[in-house]
Enzyme design. Structure first.
Site, short mmCIF file in Angstrom:
data_model
loop_
_atom_site.label_atom_id
_atom_site.label_comp_id
_atom_site.label_asym_id
_atom_site.label_seq_id
_atom_site.Cartn_x
_atom_site.Cartn_y
_atom_site.Cartn_z
N ASP A 127 -27.68 54.35 62.12
CA ASP A 127 -28.01 55.13 60.94
C ASP A 127 -28.93 54.32 60.02
O ASP A 127 -29.09 54.65 58.85
CB ASP A 127 -26.76 55.62 60.19
CG ASP A 127 -25.83 54.49 59.76
OD1 ASP A 127 -26.22 53.31 59.84
OD2 ASP A 127 -24.68 54.79 59.36
N ARG A 169 -18.85 46.72 55.45
CA ARG A 169 -18.39 47.97 54.84
C ARG A 169 -17.66 48.84 55.87
O ARG A 169 -16.60 49.40 55.60
CB ARG A 169 -19.59 48.73 54.27
CG ARG A 169 -19.23 50.07 53.65
CD ARG A 169 -20.49 50.92 53.40
NE ARG A 169 -20.19 51.97 52.45
CZ ARG A 169 -20.60 51.96 51.20
NH1 ARG A 169 -21.34 50.97 50.75
NH2 ARG A 169 -20.27 52.94 50.39
N LEU A 186 -23.69 51.18 62.47
CA LEU A 186 -23.33 52.26 61.55
C LEU A 186 -22.83 51.68 60.24
O LEU A 186 -21.89 50.87 60.25
CB LEU A 186 -22.24 53.15 62.17
CG LEU A 186 -22.61 53.88 63.47
CD1 LEU A 186 -21.37 54.45 64.13
CD2 LEU A 186 -23.63 54.99 63.19
N HIS A 187 -23.45 52.08 59.13
CA HIS A 187 -23.01 51.52 57.85
C HIS A 187 -23.20 52.46 56.66
O HIS A 187 -22.70 52.19 55.58
CB HIS A 187 -23.76 50.22 57.56
CG HIS A 187 -25.18 50.45 57.13
ND1 HIS A 187 -26.18 50.76 58.02
CD2 HIS A 187 -25.76 50.43 55.91
CE1 HIS A 187 -27.32 50.90 57.36
NE2 HIS A 187 -27.10 50.72 56.08
N ARG A 188 -23.93 53.57 56.82
CA ARG A 188 -24.23 54.42 55.67
C ARG A 188 -22.96 55.10 55.15
O ARG A 188 -22.12 55.56 55.94
CB ARG A 188 -25.29 55.46 56.02
CG ARG A 188 -26.67 54.85 56.18
CD ARG A 188 -27.77 55.88 56.33
NE ARG A 188 -29.06 55.21 56.39
CZ ARG A 188 -29.83 54.98 55.33
NH1 ARG A 188 -29.44 55.38 54.14
NH2 ARG A 188 -30.98 54.35 55.47
#
Length: 376
Positions: free
Chosen positions: A296, A252, A217-219
């Site tokens: 994602d 992030r 998950l990074h968006r």
């Protein structure tokens, strides 16, 4: 005479897409492939080992564009690559994917003029887009803007699947410009399958095949909002009651987990294994042997479809809809994902199948296309 062919890459996924094509072209007596690294992204995993795994040489040309805003990156790459095109005069420029360098090099190559006195249409390189026709229909995504603009300008559009063909035809693209070649990322997977299967990533973590989930998950829409991030942590806690979770944490995402105080809520859970960013071989070893993937990102939707592994994509849309209509992928929301997880674990997600031409032989079809185009 050898034909000079530039293969444009800006980030790790780009290099993975051009690697099978570079190797296939390098075997041809008529082709002189050159790897052009735009330098758009600095990637910690862009190491000597990465190029060794892909069996790639160091890039032949470095543009050194660096970071910046979308406009800054695009402008820097355009200016740098225009000079290279005029100096090297490639016969063909192959751009891949949907990063800023994709549209920047397309613009530079389609506008350049080799000989001011030559009015023929061959007074510049042919430009081909590998992975053309993908659409999310969400123009708030910079990648979608890059895809749309690149496909308008490129001379040849190599699509990975039938939905790509349909999108382009609906947009009024001439049918003769569209050539379906398949999914080049599957070539990379098959090229590295032996190394992936031999890697000890999942056994080193003490995991059993089919008994854990992989999460990426990074968006920004998922990890930048504290409320959404809290819901994601709750989802992970829910899933961890049924399966061990392997979560390679994007920098992030880790930064936001730390700043919101949420990191402890999952790091203290013995069924959640937080890892640093993984190289491709180790990461794919984890994917090969997992029960379910939650993501994602874009590429994992394709790889899980090819491997027949259920995938839940935490996004409102996908530029790879064939992974849903034919494959093992489902779109998810924060409200729906726990129920979808439970359904997958009950075996209710369906099997899916790999789309046509996702067979590890895409590079060969692209080479045949290039030869035909340059011979005419």
């Amino acid at each position: 005479m050898k034909r000079n062919i530039h293969l444009i890459a800006a980030a790790r996924p780009n290099f993975m897409k051009i690697a099978p094509l570079y190797h296939a072209l390098a075997k041809e007596s008529w082709a002189d492939p050159k790897i052009v690294h735009t330098g758009q992204h600095y990637d910690l995993n862009m190491s000597d080992a990465f190029f060794h795994d892909l069996q790639l040489p160091e890039p032949h040309i470095h543009l050194g564009a660096g970071t910046g805003s979308h406009a800054e990156q695009t402008g820097k790459v355009m200016m740098a690559y225009e000079k290279i095109v005029l100096e090297h005069k490639p016969d063909m420029v192959v751009v891949v994917g949907d990063v800023n360098s994709t549209i920047a090099c397309t613009l530079a190559a389609t506008k350049v003029v080799y000989d001011p006195d030559d009015t023929s249409s061959l007074n510049r390189p042919l430009v081909a887009h590998l992975e053309a026709g993908l659409r999310s229909f969400d123009r708030s995504m910079p990648e979608e803007v890059n895809r749309l603009a690149t496909d308008v300008l490129a001379d040849i559009l190599w699509t990975p699947s039938s939905d790509g063909d349909e999108h382009l035809l609906h947009e009024g693209v001439a049918r003769e410009k569209i050539i379906r070649v398949g999914n080049i990322m599957i070539d990379s997977l098959e090229m590295m399958r032996d190394k992936i299967e031999a890697d000890p990533a999942y056994t080193d973590l003490g995991l059993e095949k089919g008994e854990y989930a992989v999460v990426t998950l990074h968006r920004p829409a998922n990890v930048d909002n504290p409320t959404s991030l809290k819901s994601l942590c709750d989802m992970l806690t829910h899933l961890a009651k049924a399966l061990t979770i392997v979560f390679p944490v994007h920098p992030r995402t880790r930064k936001n987990l730390e700043s919101t105080g949420l990191l402890a809520s999952i790091s203290d859970n013995p069924n959640i294994k937080l890892l640093g960013p993984q190289n491709y071989i180790s990461f794919m070893n984890l994917v090969f042997n997992c029960r379910i993937a939650i993501t994602d990102s874009g590429g994992l939707q394709e790889e899980t479809t090819y491997l027949g592994i259920p995938c839940l994509t935490l996004r409102p849309n996908t530029e790879r809809p064939i992974t849903i209509t034919q494959g093992t992928n489902q779109l998810s929301t924060l409200e729906s994902i726990e129920g979808q997880i439970d359904a997958v674990l009950r075996g209710e997600s369906g099997k899916g199948s790999a789309p046509d031409l996702w067979d590890g032989k895409t590079a060969g079809r692209v080479v045949d296309s290039i030869k035909s185009l340059l011979d005419t």
